[in-house]
Structures are given as C-alpha cells and as structure tokens.
Scaffold this active site. Structure first.
Site, PDB file in Angstrom:
ATOM      1  N   HIS A 166      -2.749   0.988   6.542  1.00  0.00           N
ATOM      2  CA  HIS A 166      -2.862   0.376   5.505  1.00  0.00           C
ATOM      3  C   HIS A 166      -3.094   2.211   5.026  1.00  0.00           C
ATOM      4  O   HIS A 166      -4.261   3.112   5.516  1.00  0.00           O
ATOM      5  CB  HIS A 166      -3.945  -0.153   5.504  1.00  0.00           C
ATOM      6  CG  HIS A 166      -4.237  -0.959   3.674  1.00  0.00           C
ATOM      7  ND1 HIS A 166      -3.032  -1.523   3.274  1.00  0.00           N
ATOM      8  CD2 HIS A 166      -5.597  -0.834   3.073  1.00  0.00           C
ATOM      9  CE1 HIS A 166      -3.805  -1.638   1.593  1.00  0.00           C
ATOM     10  NE2 HIS A 166      -5.551  -1.547   2.143  1.00  0.00           N
ATOM     11  N   CYS A 206       1.296  -1.238   0.209  1.00  0.00           N
ATOM     12  CA  CYS A 206       0.227  -0.080   0.147  1.00  0.00           C
ATOM     13  C   CYS A 206       1.016   1.349   0.355  1.00  0.00           C
ATOM     14  O   CYS A 206       0.942   2.278  -0.806  1.00  0.00           O
ATOM     15  CB  CYS A 206      -1.419  -0.168   1.112  1.00  0.00           C
ATOM     16  SG  CYS A 206      -0.262  -0.432   2.686  1.00  0.00           S
ATOM     17  N   HIS A 250      -5.369   1.514  -4.060  1.00  0.00           N
ATOM     18  CA  HIS A 250      -4.951   0.672  -2.446  1.00  0.00           C
ATOM     19  C   HIS A 250      -4.327  -0.515  -3.028  1.00  0.00           C
ATOM     20  O   HIS A 250      -5.102  -0.984  -4.584  1.00  0.00           O
ATOM     21  CB  HIS A 250      -5.736   0.534  -1.740  1.00  0.00           C
ATOM     22  CG  HIS A 250      -7.166  -0.377  -1.323  1.00  0.00           C
ATOM     23  ND1 HIS A 250      -5.886  -1.048  -0.332  1.00  0.00           N
ATOM     24  CD2 HIS A 250      -8.292  -0.649  -2.127  1.00  0.00           C
ATOM     25  CE1 HIS A 250      -7.454  -2.819  -0.454  1.00  0.00           C
ATOM     26  NE2 HIS A 250      -7.866  -1.186  -1.661  1.00  0.00           N
TER      27      HIS A 250
END
Length: 131
Positions: A95, A47, A107
């Site tokens: 994240h 990510c 993402h």
C-alpha cells in the site's frame, strides 16, 4: 534566510524538474493533494493509481504498481519527508500514498472507497521515496 533565496520547496521543484505551471494548484511544483482530490481521476482507482495520477498531473511519469514505484524511487528518511513524497505502509508492495505535510498523508484505501487524508502513522510506516 534571504528574501531572494529559494525555499526548500523551490529547491525541490528545481531538483525534480516539475514546473509549477503544469499543475496550477501545485505546492511549489510538487503534486498537491487538493488538486488531485478535487476532481475525478478515472485511473486513480487504487493507491498506486492515485499516486501516479498526482505525479502525472505535475508532469512526472511513475511506474504503475506499488512495488515498481518503491523500486524506482529515491528513498528518503521519514524525518526528511516533503509534500509529494511517496509513502509505503506495511511493506514495499502492499500500500502507498503521498505525504501532504504536517504529519499527514493522502491515500486511496482500496478500489471503490473514497480518498482519505490520514495521520502518517495511521498504518505501519515502512518507507518513503521521492520521484
């Protein structure tokens, strides 16, 4: 708005000093998801790698990890999101992804998985920052 007045995107580009010519597919000088998702990016295997590679393509260097990006970025309210803003889900170190507009974000779910465009609220929203 007057025809010669800068749009919000143009103001953002000037504010971030990200030249549009650096990333031909950029949206008014901001990294743009179609540019990043349409070509292989070896370093974008997770990510934060995806977010870093997107901003690097627009001439902006970001720290490597989710936590470092969170600590370095200028926080923005969810209601003030602009394409290119870094989104953090769950907490400040788990994240992240990038807002692409219209309530959606891009993402990399995890190493080895395909990059996805998802509704912003598909995961618990924690915060957002602007490089």
């Amino acid at each position: 708005m007057a025809a010669d007045a800068p749009s919000d995107g143009a103001s953002a580009a000037a504010q971030h000093r990200v030249p549009t010519r650096t990333c031909p597919a950029a949206t008014r000088g901001r990294p743009e998801h179609r540019h990043i998702a349409s070509r292989p990016i070896a370093e974008a295997s997770d990510c934060s790698g995806l977010v870093g590679a997107a901003w690097r393509s627009a001439g902006v260097s970001l720290p490597r990890t989710v936590k470092q990006m969170y600590d370095a970025g200028r926080k923005v309210a969810k209601s003030d999101l602009q394409p290119g803003d870094v989104i953090y889900w769950y907490n400040d170190n788990q994240h992240n992804g990038m807002y692409v507009g219209n309530g959606k974000a891009i993402h990399a779910p995890r190493t080895g998985k395909n990059i996805e465009i998802v509704p912003l609220d598909s995961m618990p929203f924690f915060a957002a920052s602007r490089p």
